[in-house]
Design an enzyme around this catalytic site. Sequence first.
Site, short mmCIF file in Angstrom:
data_model
loop_
_atom_site.label_atom_id
_atom_site.label_comp_id
_atom_site.label_asym_id
_atom_site.label_seq_id
_atom_site.Cartn_x
_atom_site.Cartn_y
_atom_site.Cartn_z
N ASP A 70 0.87 -1.17 0.00
CA ASP A 70 0.00 0.00 0.00
C ASP A 70 0.91 1.23 0.00
OD1 ASP A 70 -2.41 1.57 0.40
OD2 ASP A 70 -1.78 1.74 2.50
N ASP B 183 0.01 5.17 1.02
CA ASP B 183 -0.14 6.06 2.17
C ASP B 183 -0.23 5.27 3.46
OD1 ASP B 183 -1.21 9.00 0.93
OD2 ASP B 183 -1.58 7.25 -0.32
N ASP C 235 -1.91 -0.79 5.88
CA ASP C 235 -2.21 -0.27 7.22
C ASP C 235 -3.70 -0.08 7.46
OD1 ASP C 235 -2.25 1.95 5.40
OD2 ASP C 235 -2.22 3.30 7.12
#
Length: 224
Positions: A17, A19, A176
């Site tokens: 991922d 960000d 996240d």
Amino acid sequence: MSGVQTPSIDFDAFIFDLDGTLLDTADDLGGALNRVLADANVAPVAEHIYRPAASNGANALLEAGFGDKWPELEQLALRQQLLDYYAEDIAVHSKCFTGIEQLLIALEQNNIKWGIMTNKPGFLTEPLVQAIPSLSNAQAVVSGDTLSVAKPSPDPLLHTAEILEVDPSRCLYIGDAERDIQAAKAANMYSATALWGYIPSVDAALGWQADFNWHSPIDGFNHI
């Protein structure tokens, strides 16, 4: 996959991922949010307000900023305003999290492929990735609008594996957000939670039942 901390596994590819996983982009996103708030004569919000929303898109940031007023506002116009401000200053403060650069170098030295799969739209993903030299060797970059669906659908991850020419079951996806873990499981990939990212809390993140829970990118060295 198991959802349990499993022994070391050798992978053919790591997919990240963006960000909150590869990059700490919260301050640039928060800066754009506070410009929108200033235009609306609303007080700016501090980092502890915008940071937890940074992985969840423009609407989540705006809701964090406007609070209870958000449902009553012109949401589409404010979203576009936020995106425009963010695009103007997309990589002023954004940088790799500590340990990411070392992990990417180690992957390359060990001939393990790596790519990026983010829900960020392509018109923001591409200039951001180009602005960060450490990400220049990504062998696949798939954005939230590359396909007609985004995470938690597994399709963008499967598309990334196809670009990398790697079997999905030999891939590890690191993210996240809960949708990252959901997408990885649906794609039959292993998953790792980036506990350094914009998680709601450690307890909540552990509840996502990823195969691995990494406190630092350096934990990735265990799988190289």
